[in-house]
Structures are given as C-alpha cells and as structure tokens.
Design a protein around this motif. Structure first.
Motif, short mmCIF file in Angstrom:
data_model
loop_
_atom_site.label_atom_id
_atom_site.label_comp_id
_atom_site.label_asym_id
_atom_site.label_seq_id
_atom_site.Cartn_x
_atom_site.Cartn_y
_atom_site.Cartn_z
N PRO A 20 0.82 -1.22 0.00
CA PRO A 20 0.00 0.00 0.00
C PRO A 20 0.85 1.26 0.00
O PRO A 20 1.91 1.31 0.63
CB PRO A 20 -0.84 -0.12 1.27
N ALA A 45 -4.40 -4.01 1.61
CA ALA A 45 -4.04 -4.59 0.32
C ALA A 45 -3.21 -3.59 -0.47
O ALA A 45 -3.38 -2.37 -0.32
CB ALA A 45 -5.29 -4.98 -0.45
N ASP A 47 -3.54 -2.48 -3.31
CA ASP A 47 -4.38 -1.53 -4.06
C ASP A 47 -5.10 -0.54 -3.15
O ASP A 47 -5.88 0.28 -3.61
CB ASP A 47 -5.39 -2.27 -4.94
N THR A 49 -7.16 -1.37 -0.60
CA THR A 49 -8.38 -1.93 -0.03
C THR A 49 -8.19 -2.23 1.46
O THR A 49 -7.20 -2.84 1.85
CB THR A 49 -8.79 -3.23 -0.76
N HIS A 50 -9.16 -1.80 2.26
CA HIS A 50 -9.15 -2.04 3.71
C HIS A 50 -10.09 -3.18 4.06
O HIS A 50 -11.21 -3.24 3.57
CB HIS A 50 -9.61 -0.79 4.46
N ARG A 51 -9.62 -4.07 4.97
CA ARG A 51 -10.46 -5.14 5.52
C ARG A 51 -10.11 -5.34 7.00
O ARG A 51 -9.59 -6.38 7.39
CB ARG A 51 -10.25 -6.43 4.74
N ASP A 58 -5.06 -13.65 8.89
CA ASP A 58 -5.04 -13.03 7.56
C ASP A 58 -4.41 -11.65 7.61
O ASP A 58 -3.66 -11.26 6.71
CB ASP A 58 -6.45 -12.95 6.98
N GLN A 59 -4.71 -10.89 8.66
CA GLN A 59 -4.10 -9.57 8.81
C GLN A 59 -2.58 -9.70 8.97
O GLN A 59 -1.82 -8.95 8.34
CB GLN A 59 -4.69 -8.82 10.01
N LEU A 62 -0.91 -10.54 5.59
CA LEU A 62 -0.87 -9.41 4.66
C LEU A 62 0.15 -8.36 5.10
O LEU A 62 0.90 -7.83 4.28
CB LEU A 62 -2.26 -8.81 4.49
N ARG A 65 3.56 -9.74 4.27
CA ARG A 65 3.77 -9.71 2.81
C ARG A 65 4.04 -8.28 2.33
O ARG A 65 4.88 -8.06 1.46
CB ARG A 65 2.57 -10.31 2.08
N ASN A 66 3.33 -7.31 2.89
CA ASN A 66 3.60 -5.91 2.54
C ASN A 66 5.03 -5.54 2.91
O ASN A 66 5.75 -4.91 2.14
CB ASN A 66 2.61 -4.97 3.24
#
Length: 136
Positions: A20, A45, A47, A49-51, A58-59, A62, A65-66
């Motif tokens: 991001p 994400a 792009d 995108t927020h979740r 999962d958080q 990510l 990975r970032n």
C-alpha cells in the motif's frame, strides 16, 4: 565522527506498487548506508483496499507480505531482515502471530520485538516494521 555529507550516501526513498502507498507524510522505506528502514506496514491490500474485519491470521499474513514487498523494492530480502518490530492488539494474539511469522519466514530469525498495544489505525490488529540490509 564523519559528517553525513562526507559518508557519500544520500537517504533514498523506496516506493513499490506491491504494497500500500504511504498514507501520510512518510516513505514506504528509506535506504541509507546499506540499510533499508521499512515503515510500519498495516494489513492493507496493495491496491489500498481495507479489511479491518479480517481475522488476525489473515491480517498478519498481509502485513508481513507488505513488509517483504517493500524490502524487495529496496533491494533486500527476507534473508536480509535484521530487526523486526511488531505491534499487536491483544496479547492473546502473540502465539498466533508467531505461527504466521514462522510460516512466512521459515528458518529466518531476525532480531525482533513484539509490542502489545491497545489499538492501531483503522481498527487493525497488527502492524510491522523492520530494518534490513540491502545493496547500495
């Protein structure tokens, strides 16, 4: 003690679309003197995108990975991570973070601090930053 100008190295910002974009007055990372100082990576994400409702595992995946994407853009890699700092909401998430971290880093074991915090931006549960060795 040498003056920074005499060292012959200029701090260089690092930017990649694989993580991001920086959302404030900072760079995704700064390279200086053979090191990359990677800013805190939330589980957003690439792009944008927020979740924040995603589960902790999962958080964590990510956010890591970032961090690795920014490290790669700086000319570094997971093997060159030197120091990692992790901020987690809820001390009970520490073992879950350890499991995800081991899954993604394998045998790589940089120095690390885990800091429990009451909350993070956007309601996320994990943020991670690092210092890594890199070329140039």
């Amino acid at each position: 003690m040498k003056d920074i100008d005499m060292i012959g190295s200029t701090p260089l910002p690092v930017t990649t679309a694989d993580a991001p974009a920086a959302g404030g007055h900072y760079a995704q990372a700064i390279k200086y003197g053979g090191l990359a100082y990677i800013s805190g990576q939330l589980p957003i994400a690439p792009d944008g995108t927020h979740r924040p409702e995603a589960d902790f595992d999962d958080q964590a995946r990510l956010a890591i990975r970032n961090l690795l994407a920014v490290a790669q853009a700086a000319g570094s890699s997971v093997e060159q991570l030197l120091k990692v700092t992790v901020y987690i909401v809820g001390i009970e998430n520490w073992p879950r973070f350890n499991a995800v971290y081991a899954e993604l880093l394998g045998d790589i074991r940089p120095a690390r601090s885990v800091v429990p915090v009451p909350h993070l931006h956007y309601g996320y549960l994990v943020e991670i930053d690092a210092i890594a060795a890199c070329a140039g």
